[in-house]
Design a protein around this motif. Sequence first.
Motif, short mmCIF file in Angstrom:
data_model
loop_
_atom_site.label_atom_id
_atom_site.label_comp_id
_atom_site.label_asym_id
_atom_site.label_seq_id
_atom_site.Cartn_x
_atom_site.Cartn_y
_atom_site.Cartn_z
N SER A 47 0.86 -1.17 0.00
CA SER A 47 0.00 0.00 0.00
C SER A 47 0.90 1.23 0.00
CB SER A 47 -0.94 0.01 1.21
OG SER A 47 -1.98 -0.93 1.04
N LEU A 48 0.45 2.28 -0.67
CA LEU A 48 1.28 3.45 -0.87
C LEU A 48 0.59 4.70 -0.36
CD1 LEU A 48 2.28 2.79 -4.61
CD2 LEU A 48 3.52 2.06 -2.55
N ALA A 49 1.36 5.57 0.29
CA ALA A 49 0.90 6.89 0.72
C ALA A 49 1.70 7.91 -0.06
CB ALA A 49 1.08 7.07 2.22
N LEU A 50 1.05 8.64 -0.96
CA LEU A 50 1.74 9.52 -1.90
C LEU A 50 1.56 10.98 -1.49
CD1 LEU A 50 0.68 7.79 -5.25
CD2 LEU A 50 2.56 7.20 -3.69
N GLN A 51 2.66 11.59 -1.07
CA GLN A 51 2.61 12.98 -0.63
C GLN A 51 2.45 13.92 -1.81
OE1 GLN A 51 6.19 14.81 1.15
NE2 GLN A 51 4.90 15.54 2.82
N GLY A 52 1.80 15.05 -1.57
CA GLY A 52 1.71 16.10 -2.57
C GLY A 52 2.97 16.95 -2.56
N GLY A 53 3.22 17.61 -3.68
CA GLY A 53 4.40 18.47 -3.75
C GLY A 53 4.61 19.04 -5.13
N GLY A 54 3.52 19.40 -5.82
CA GLY A 54 3.64 20.05 -7.12
C GLY A 54 4.45 19.23 -8.10
N SER A 55 5.40 19.89 -8.75
CA SER A 55 6.19 19.21 -9.77
C SER A 55 7.09 18.12 -9.20
CB SER A 55 7.05 20.23 -10.53
OG SER A 55 7.95 20.88 -9.66
N PHE A 56 7.33 18.15 -7.89
CA PHE A 56 8.09 17.06 -7.27
C PHE A 56 7.35 15.72 -7.41
CE2 PHE A 56 10.32 20.05 -3.98
CZ PHE A 56 10.96 20.69 -5.03
N GLY A 57 6.07 15.79 -7.78
CA GLY A 57 5.32 14.56 -8.03
C GLY A 57 5.92 13.72 -9.13
N LEU A 229 -5.17 4.91 6.04
CA LEU A 229 -4.58 3.93 5.11
C LEU A 229 -4.12 2.69 5.85
CD1 LEU A 229 -3.39 3.25 2.24
CD2 LEU A 229 -1.28 4.31 3.05
N VAL A 230 -3.43 2.88 6.95
CA VAL A 230 -2.94 1.75 7.74
C VAL A 230 -4.10 0.93 8.30
CG1 VAL A 230 -1.78 1.16 9.91
CG2 VAL A 230 -0.71 2.76 8.30
N VAL A 231 -5.13 1.62 8.77
CA VAL A 231 -6.28 0.92 9.36
C VAL A 231 -6.99 0.07 8.33
CG1 VAL A 231 -8.58 1.28 10.36
CG2 VAL A 231 -6.62 2.59 11.22
N GLU A 232 -7.13 0.57 7.11
CA GLU A 232 -7.94 -0.12 6.11
C GLU A 232 -7.15 -1.01 5.17
OE1 GLU A 232 -10.75 2.32 4.04
OE2 GLU A 232 -11.17 3.56 5.81
N SER A 233 -5.85 -0.81 5.08
CA SER A 233 -5.06 -1.58 4.13
C SER A 233 -4.94 -3.04 4.55
CB SER A 233 -3.66 -0.97 4.03
OG SER A 233 -2.80 -1.82 3.29
N ASN A 234 -4.91 -3.92 3.56
CA ASN A 234 -4.67 -5.34 3.81
C ASN A 234 -3.24 -5.74 3.50
OD1 ASN A 234 -7.32 -6.12 4.66
ND2 ASN A 234 -8.00 -5.93 2.54
N ALA A 235 -2.43 -4.78 3.06
CA ALA A 235 -1.04 -5.07 2.75
C ALA A 235 -0.19 -5.06 4.00
CB ALA A 235 -0.50 -4.04 1.75
N ARG A 236 0.86 -5.87 3.99
CA ARG A 236 1.75 -5.91 5.13
C ARG A 236 2.77 -4.78 5.11
NH1 ARG A 236 4.35 -11.48 7.51
NH2 ARG A 236 4.86 -10.64 9.57
N ASP A 237 3.09 -4.31 3.92
CA ASP A 237 4.06 -3.24 3.77
C ASP A 237 3.37 -1.97 3.28
OD1 ASP A 237 6.99 -4.43 4.01
OD2 ASP A 237 5.77 -5.90 2.92
N VAL A 238 3.62 -0.86 3.96
CA VAL A 238 3.11 0.45 3.57
C VAL A 238 4.30 1.36 3.31
CG1 VAL A 238 1.86 2.50 4.32
CG2 VAL A 238 0.94 0.24 4.82
N ILE A 239 4.32 1.98 2.13
CA ILE A 239 5.42 2.87 1.76
C ILE A 239 4.90 4.30 1.68
CG2 ILE A 239 7.19 3.43 0.05
CD1 ILE A 239 7.04 0.58 -0.96
N LEU A 240 5.52 5.18 2.43
CA LEU A 240 5.29 6.61 2.30
C LEU A 240 6.27 7.16 1.28
CD1 LEU A 240 4.37 9.51 3.15
CD2 LEU A 240 6.08 9.36 5.01
N VAL A 241 5.77 7.74 0.20
CA VAL A 241 6.62 8.42 -0.76
C VAL A 241 6.57 9.91 -0.42
CG1 VAL A 241 7.12 8.89 -3.18
CG2 VAL A 241 6.12 6.69 -2.52
#
Length: 365
Positions: A47-57, A229-241
Amino acid sequence: MVVDTYKVATNSGLLGQPLGEGVRPEPGAVDRLPGMGTSSLPKRSLSLALQGGGSFGAFTWGVLDRLLEEPGVSLDTISGASAGAVNAVLLADGLAAGGPEAARAKLRHFWTQVAHSGPQLPLGAAALLQFSARVASPYQLNPLGINPMRGLLTGDVDFERVRTGSPVHLMIATTRVSDGRLRLFREHEVSLDVVLASACLPMIHHAVEIDGEAYWDGGYAANPPLRQLVVESNARDVILVQLMPDYHTDVPHSSRDISLRMQEIAFATSLHKELESLDDLRALCGEAHGNDADTCRKLRRLRFHRIGAGDYVEDLDHLSALDTRESLLISLHDAGRRAAAQWLAANPADAALEAVFGDAVPLLS
Protein backbone atom coordinates in the motif's frame (compact mmCIF):
# COMPACT_ATOMS: atom_id res chain seq x y z
CA MET A 1 21.22 16.16 -9.50
CA VAL A 2 21.14 12.39 -9.06
CA VAL A 3 20.44 10.61 -12.34
CA ASP A 4 20.50 6.83 -13.00
CA THR A 5 21.31 4.83 -16.13
CA TYR A 6 17.74 5.30 -17.30
CA LYS A 7 18.40 8.97 -18.02
CA VAL A 8 16.53 10.26 -21.03
CA ALA A 9 17.33 12.88 -23.65
CA THR A 10 15.86 16.16 -22.50
CA ASN A 11 15.49 17.45 -26.03
CA SER A 12 13.67 14.39 -27.34
CA GLY A 13 10.29 15.55 -26.09
CA LEU A 14 9.58 12.00 -24.92
CA LEU A 15 9.87 11.61 -21.17
CA GLY A 16 10.70 8.09 -20.05
CA GLN A 17 12.42 7.08 -23.33
CA PRO A 18 16.02 5.87 -23.06
CA LEU A 19 18.91 7.28 -25.03
CA GLY A 20 20.00 5.49 -28.16
CA GLU A 21 17.58 3.86 -30.56
CA GLY A 22 14.56 4.96 -28.53
CA VAL A 23 13.63 1.38 -27.63
CA ARG A 24 12.72 0.74 -24.00
CA PRO A 25 14.79 -2.07 -22.43
CA GLU A 26 13.13 -5.19 -21.09
CA PRO A 27 11.14 -4.17 -17.98
CA GLY A 28 13.47 -3.91 -15.02
CA ALA A 29 16.59 -4.85 -17.02
CA VAL A 30 18.29 -1.49 -16.49
CA ASP A 31 17.87 -0.99 -12.79
CA ARG A 32 17.17 -4.42 -11.33
CA LEU A 33 20.16 -5.13 -9.17
CA PRO A 34 22.20 -8.39 -9.21
CA GLY A 35 20.55 -11.26 -7.42
CA MET A 36 17.04 -9.97 -7.97
CA GLY A 37 15.36 -12.84 -9.74
CA THR A 38 11.72 -12.44 -10.71
CA SER A 39 10.21 -15.84 -11.37
CA SER A 40 11.03 -17.11 -7.89
CA LEU A 41 9.83 -14.04 -6.01
CA PRO A 42 6.64 -14.61 -4.00
CA LYS A 43 3.85 -12.14 -4.75
CA ARG A 44 3.81 -9.28 -2.27
CA SER A 45 1.18 -6.66 -1.65
CA LEU A 46 2.04 -3.01 -1.04
CA SER A 47 0.00 0.00 0.00
CA LEU A 48 1.28 3.45 -0.87
CA ALA A 49 0.90 6.89 0.72
CA LEU A 50 1.74 9.52 -1.90
CA GLN A 51 2.61 12.98 -0.63
CA GLY A 52 1.71 16.10 -2.57
CA GLY A 53 4.40 18.47 -3.75
CA GLY A 54 3.64 20.05 -7.12
CA SER A 55 6.19 19.21 -9.77
CA PHE A 56 8.09 17.06 -7.27
CA GLY A 57 5.32 14.56 -8.03
CA ALA A 58 7.51 13.51 -10.97
CA PHE A 59 9.66 11.72 -8.36
CA THR A 60 6.59 9.68 -7.39
CA TRP A 61 5.99 9.00 -11.08
CA GLY A 62 9.47 7.44 -11.18
CA VAL A 63 8.80 5.35 -8.07
CA LEU A 64 5.54 4.05 -9.51
CA ASP A 65 7.12 3.48 -12.91
CA ARG A 66 9.67 1.12 -11.35
CA LEU A 67 7.26 -0.64 -8.99
CA LEU A 68 4.88 -1.36 -11.87
CA GLU A 69 7.70 -3.19 -13.68
CA GLU A 70 8.18 -5.64 -10.82
CA PRO A 71 6.33 -8.95 -11.41
CA GLY A 72 6.32 -9.79 -7.71
CA VAL A 73 4.46 -6.63 -6.62
CA SER A 74 0.74 -5.96 -6.38
CA LEU A 75 -0.91 -2.82 -5.02
CA ASP A 76 -3.67 -2.87 -2.40
CA THR A 77 -4.55 0.69 -1.30
CA ILE A 78 -3.18 4.08 -2.36
CA SER A 79 -3.75 7.34 -0.51
CA GLY A 80 -2.76 10.67 -1.96
CA ALA A 81 -3.03 14.43 -1.68
CA SER A 82 -2.53 17.03 -4.40
CA ALA A 83 0.10 15.72 -6.88
CA GLY A 84 -0.06 12.42 -4.97
CA ALA A 85 -3.78 12.22 -5.71
CA VAL A 86 -3.16 12.94 -9.40
CA ASN A 87 -0.58 10.14 -9.59
CA ALA A 88 -2.86 7.76 -7.69
CA VAL A 89 -5.81 8.29 -10.02
CA LEU A 90 -3.68 8.03 -13.17
CA LEU A 91 -2.27 4.77 -11.82
CA ALA A 92 -5.69 3.35 -10.94
CA ASP A 93 -7.14 4.23 -14.34
CA GLY A 94 -4.19 2.72 -16.17
CA LEU A 95 -4.40 -0.52 -14.19
CA ALA A 96 -8.12 -0.72 -14.89
CA ALA A 97 -7.59 -0.04 -18.59
CA GLY A 98 -4.80 -2.50 -19.31
CA GLY A 99 -2.65 -3.43 -16.34
CA PRO A 100 0.82 -2.22 -15.29
CA GLU A 101 2.10 -1.27 -18.76
CA ALA A 102 -1.01 0.81 -19.45
CA ALA A 103 -0.56 2.52 -16.07
CA ARG A 104 3.08 3.30 -16.85
CA ALA A 105 2.11 4.75 -20.23
CA LYS A 106 -0.64 6.89 -18.71
CA LEU A 107 1.69 8.34 -16.07
CA ARG A 108 4.36 9.04 -18.69
CA HIS A 109 1.87 10.76 -20.99
CA PHE A 110 0.51 13.01 -18.23
CA TRP A 111 3.92 14.19 -17.01
CA THR A 112 5.07 14.73 -20.59
CA GLN A 113 2.12 17.06 -21.04
CA VAL A 114 2.98 18.87 -17.81
CA ALA A 115 6.52 19.45 -19.08
CA HIS A 116 5.27 20.75 -22.41
CA SER A 117 2.49 22.93 -21.03
CA GLY A 118 4.85 25.64 -19.85
CA PRO A 119 4.40 28.08 -16.98
CA GLN A 120 0.69 28.60 -17.59
CA LEU A 121 -0.03 25.23 -15.93
CA PRO A 122 -0.92 25.67 -12.23
CA LEU A 123 1.84 23.27 -11.18
CA GLY A 124 4.30 25.76 -12.69
CA ALA A 125 2.63 29.00 -11.66
CA ALA A 126 5.45 30.40 -9.54
CA ALA A 127 5.09 33.89 -10.95
CA LEU A 128 1.33 33.86 -10.48
CA LEU A 129 1.69 32.72 -6.88
CA GLN A 130 4.19 35.46 -6.16
CA PHE A 131 2.01 38.11 -7.76
CA SER A 132 -1.26 36.99 -6.19
CA ALA A 133 0.30 36.76 -2.73
CA ARG A 134 1.12 40.46 -3.02
CA VAL A 135 -1.78 41.89 -4.98
CA ALA A 136 -4.91 39.88 -5.66
CA SER A 137 -6.76 36.62 -5.16
CA PRO A 138 -7.44 34.09 -7.94
CA TYR A 139 -11.05 35.29 -7.96
CA GLN A 140 -9.76 38.68 -9.13
CA LEU A 141 -6.97 37.49 -11.40
CA ASN A 142 -8.94 34.59 -12.89
CA PRO A 143 -12.65 35.37 -12.45
CA LEU A 144 -13.75 32.53 -14.75
CA GLY A 145 -11.83 29.95 -12.71
CA ILE A 146 -9.94 28.60 -15.73
CA ASN A 147 -7.76 25.65 -14.70
CA PRO A 148 -5.56 24.02 -17.38
CA MET A 149 -5.27 20.92 -15.17
CA ARG A 150 -8.94 20.21 -15.91
CA GLY A 151 -8.14 19.70 -19.59
CA LEU A 152 -5.16 17.47 -18.90
CA LEU A 153 -7.06 15.18 -16.54
CA THR A 154 -10.15 15.10 -18.73
CA GLY A 155 -8.05 13.82 -21.61
CA ASP A 156 -6.03 11.32 -19.56
CA VAL A 157 -8.45 9.78 -17.05
CA ASP A 158 -11.68 7.84 -17.56
CA PHE A 159 -13.25 8.63 -14.19
CA GLU A 160 -16.20 6.31 -14.75
CA ARG A 161 -13.72 3.46 -15.26
CA VAL A 162 -11.95 4.40 -12.03
CA ARG A 163 -15.22 4.46 -10.08
CA THR A 164 -16.44 1.11 -11.37
CA GLY A 165 -13.31 -0.86 -12.15
CA SER A 166 -10.31 0.33 -10.16
CA PRO A 167 -8.29 -2.71 -9.04
CA VAL A 168 -6.79 -0.69 -6.18
CA HIS A 169 -8.51 1.07 -3.30
CA LEU A 170 -8.10 4.84 -3.29
CA MET A 171 -8.14 7.50 -0.59
CA ILE A 172 -8.04 10.98 -2.12
CA ALA A 173 -7.51 13.75 0.43
CA THR A 174 -9.28 17.11 0.32
CA THR A 175 -9.58 19.90 2.88
CA ARG A 176 -13.04 21.27 3.63
CA VAL A 177 -12.88 25.06 3.48
CA SER A 178 -15.66 25.57 6.03
CA ASP A 179 -13.88 23.88 8.94
CA GLY A 180 -10.45 22.76 7.71
CA ARG A 181 -11.26 19.09 8.24
CA LEU A 182 -10.10 16.21 6.08
CA ARG A 183 -12.49 14.51 3.71
CA LEU A 184 -11.39 11.32 1.99
CA PHE A 185 -12.94 10.30 -1.30
CA ARG A 186 -12.79 6.59 -2.11
CA GLU A 187 -12.38 5.01 -5.54
CA HIS A 188 -16.15 4.75 -6.12
CA GLU A 189 -16.48 8.51 -5.40
CA VAL A 190 -13.59 9.81 -7.48
CA SER A 191 -14.41 12.44 -10.09
CA LEU A 192 -12.56 15.15 -11.97
CA ASP A 193 -13.67 17.71 -9.37
CA VAL A 194 -12.40 15.50 -6.53
CA VAL A 195 -8.89 15.41 -8.01
CA LEU A 196 -8.95 19.13 -8.79
CA ALA A 197 -10.06 19.81 -5.22
CA SER A 198 -7.23 17.70 -3.84
CA ALA A 199 -4.76 19.83 -5.84
CA CYS A 200 -6.46 23.20 -5.27
CA LEU A 201 -3.95 25.77 -4.00
CA PRO A 202 -6.15 28.61 -2.69
CA MET A 203 -3.81 31.40 -3.83
CA ILE A 204 -3.92 30.08 -7.41
CA HIS A 205 -7.27 28.30 -7.87
CA HIS A 206 -10.88 28.88 -7.01
CA ALA A 207 -12.15 26.51 -4.33
CA VAL A 208 -13.74 23.42 -5.88
CA GLU A 209 -17.36 22.77 -4.94
CA ILE A 210 -18.56 19.19 -4.48
CA ASP A 211 -22.11 18.47 -3.32
CA GLY A 212 -22.49 22.07 -2.15
CA GLU A 213 -19.26 22.07 -0.08
CA ALA A 214 -16.08 23.96 -1.01
CA TYR A 215 -12.71 22.21 -0.88
CA TRP A 216 -9.03 23.15 -1.03
CA ASP A 217 -5.82 21.18 -1.41
CA GLY A 218 -5.82 17.95 0.57
CA GLY A 219 -2.27 18.60 1.73
CA TYR A 220 -3.52 21.05 4.36
CA ALA A 221 -5.41 18.30 6.19
CA ALA A 222 -3.37 15.17 5.42
CA ASN A 223 -0.29 15.06 3.22
CA PRO A 224 -0.80 12.20 2.63
CA PRO A 225 -3.44 10.26 4.61
CA LEU A 226 -1.60 7.64 6.66
CA ARG A 227 -3.62 6.61 9.69
CA GLN A 228 -6.71 5.62 7.74
CA LEU A 229 -4.58 3.93 5.11
CA VAL A 230 -2.94 1.75 7.74
CA VAL A 231 -6.28 0.92 9.36
CA GLU A 232 -7.94 -0.12 6.11
CA SER A 233 -5.06 -1.58 4.13
CA ASN A 234 -4.67 -5.34 3.81
CA ALA A 235 -1.04 -5.07 2.75
CA ARG A 236 1.75 -5.91 5.13
CA ASP A 237 4.06 -3.24 3.77
CA VAL A 238 3.11 0.45 3.57
CA ILE A 239 5.42 2.87 1.76
CA LEU A 240 5.29 6.61 2.30
CA VAL A 241 6.62 8.42 -0.76
CA GLN A 242 7.72 11.76 0.70
CA LEU A 243 8.36 14.66 -1.66
CA MET A 244 8.83 17.77 0.45
CA PRO A 245 12.25 18.32 2.06
CA ASP A 246 12.45 17.77 5.80
CA TYR A 247 14.77 20.67 6.45
CA HIS A 248 15.79 24.02 4.93
CA THR A 249 19.15 25.57 5.66
CA ASP A 250 18.18 29.10 4.59
CA VAL A 251 15.75 31.59 6.11
CA PRO A 252 13.53 33.03 3.32
CA HIS A 253 13.57 36.81 2.88
CA SER A 254 11.66 37.62 -0.30
CA SER A 255 7.87 37.72 -0.37
CA ARG A 256 7.79 34.83 -2.80
CA ASP A 257 10.16 32.64 -0.79
CA ILE A 258 8.34 33.35 2.48
CA SER A 259 5.01 32.46 0.88
CA LEU A 260 6.39 29.21 -0.53
CA ARG A 261 8.03 28.25 2.77
CA MET A 262 4.79 28.88 4.66
CA GLN A 263 3.05 26.56 2.22
CA GLU A 264 5.68 23.86 2.76
CA ILE A 265 5.36 24.18 6.55
CA ALA A 266 1.59 23.78 6.34
CA PHE A 267 1.95 20.62 4.26
CA ALA A 268 4.73 19.24 6.49
CA THR A 269 2.65 19.83 9.61
CA SER A 270 -0.19 17.69 8.29
CA LEU A 271 2.27 14.84 7.64
CA HIS A 272 3.66 15.14 11.17
CA LYS A 273 0.13 14.97 12.57
CA GLU A 274 -0.58 11.80 10.60
CA LEU A 275 2.62 10.20 11.90
CA GLU A 276 1.82 11.25 15.47
CA SER A 277 -1.65 9.77 15.09
CA LEU A 278 -0.09 6.46 14.06
CA ASP A 279 2.22 6.59 17.08
CA ASP A 280 -0.78 7.17 19.36
CA LEU A 281 -2.59 4.23 17.79
CA ARG A 282 0.46 2.06 18.23
CA ALA A 283 0.73 3.05 21.89
CA LEU A 284 -2.92 2.17 22.52
CA CYS A 285 -2.45 -1.25 20.96
CA GLY A 286 0.72 -1.76 22.98
CA GLU A 287 -1.05 -0.91 26.23
CA ALA A 288 -3.90 -3.28 25.45
CA HIS A 289 -1.90 -6.47 25.84
CA GLY A 290 -3.54 -9.33 24.05
CA ASN A 291 -5.91 -7.01 22.19
CA ASP A 292 -7.14 -8.95 19.17
CA ALA A 293 -8.96 -6.08 17.49
CA ASP A 294 -8.44 -6.08 13.72
CA THR A 295 -6.60 -2.75 13.81
CA CYS A 296 -4.13 -3.90 16.44
CA ARG A 297 -3.50 -7.16 14.61
CA LYS A 298 -2.73 -5.19 11.46
CA LEU A 299 -0.38 -2.87 13.31
CA ARG A 300 1.53 -5.78 14.83
CA ARG A 301 2.34 -7.25 11.43
CA LEU A 302 2.75 -3.96 9.56
CA ARG A 303 6.09 -2.78 8.17
CA PHE A 304 6.22 0.94 7.49
CA HIS A 305 8.76 2.34 5.01
CA ARG A 306 9.70 5.74 3.65
CA ILE A 307 11.12 6.61 0.25
CA GLY A 308 12.13 10.26 0.43
CA ALA A 309 12.94 12.44 -2.57
CA GLY A 310 15.41 14.35 -0.41
CA ASP A 311 17.58 11.22 -0.15
CA TYR A 312 17.94 10.96 -3.92
CA VAL A 313 17.64 14.49 -5.31
CA GLU A 314 20.55 16.81 -4.68
CA ASP A 315 19.66 20.18 -3.12
CA LEU A 316 15.95 19.43 -3.09
CA ASP A 317 15.40 22.21 -0.56
CA HIS A 318 16.67 24.72 -3.14
CA LEU A 319 14.34 23.53 -5.91
CA SER A 320 10.83 24.83 -6.49
CA ALA A 321 7.82 22.53 -6.52
CA LEU A 322 6.29 25.02 -8.97
CA ASP A 323 9.04 24.45 -11.57
CA THR A 324 7.86 22.26 -14.47
CA ARG A 325 10.94 22.42 -16.68
CA GLU A 326 11.29 19.17 -18.60
CA SER A 327 14.88 18.64 -17.47
CA LEU A 328 13.82 18.83 -13.81
CA LEU A 329 10.87 16.46 -14.26
CA ILE A 330 13.10 13.93 -16.02
CA SER A 331 15.72 14.10 -13.27
CA LEU A 332 13.06 13.65 -10.60
CA HIS A 333 11.56 10.69 -12.48
CA ASP A 334 14.96 9.02 -12.82
CA ALA A 335 15.70 9.57 -9.13
CA GLY A 336 12.35 8.01 -8.23
CA ARG A 337 13.08 4.94 -10.35
CA ARG A 338 16.46 4.53 -8.68
CA ALA A 339 14.93 4.91 -5.22
CA ALA A 340 12.28 2.26 -5.94
CA ALA A 341 14.87 -0.11 -7.41
CA GLN A 342 17.02 0.20 -4.29
CA TRP A 343 13.98 -0.30 -2.06
CA LEU A 344 13.04 -3.50 -3.92
CA ALA A 345 16.61 -4.79 -3.70
CA ALA A 346 16.83 -4.07 0.03
CA ASN A 347 13.37 -5.48 0.75
CA PRO A 348 13.01 -8.75 -1.17
CA ALA A 349 9.61 -10.35 -0.79
CA ASP A 350 10.98 -13.53 0.79
CA ALA A 351 12.95 -11.66 3.47
CA ALA A 352 10.78 -8.63 4.12
CA LEU A 353 10.40 -9.32 7.85
CA GLU A 354 14.07 -8.63 8.45
CA ALA A 355 14.65 -5.99 5.79
CA VAL A 356 14.96 -2.34 6.70
CA PHE A 357 15.69 0.24 4.00
CA GLY A 358 17.15 3.61 4.88
CA ASP A 359 14.68 5.39 7.15
CA ALA A 360 12.13 2.59 6.83
CA VAL A 361 11.26 1.26 10.26
CA PRO A 362 8.76 -1.29 11.56
CA LEU A 363 5.71 0.52 12.87
CA LEU A 364 5.53 -1.98 15.73
CA SER A 365 8.41 -4.06 17.00
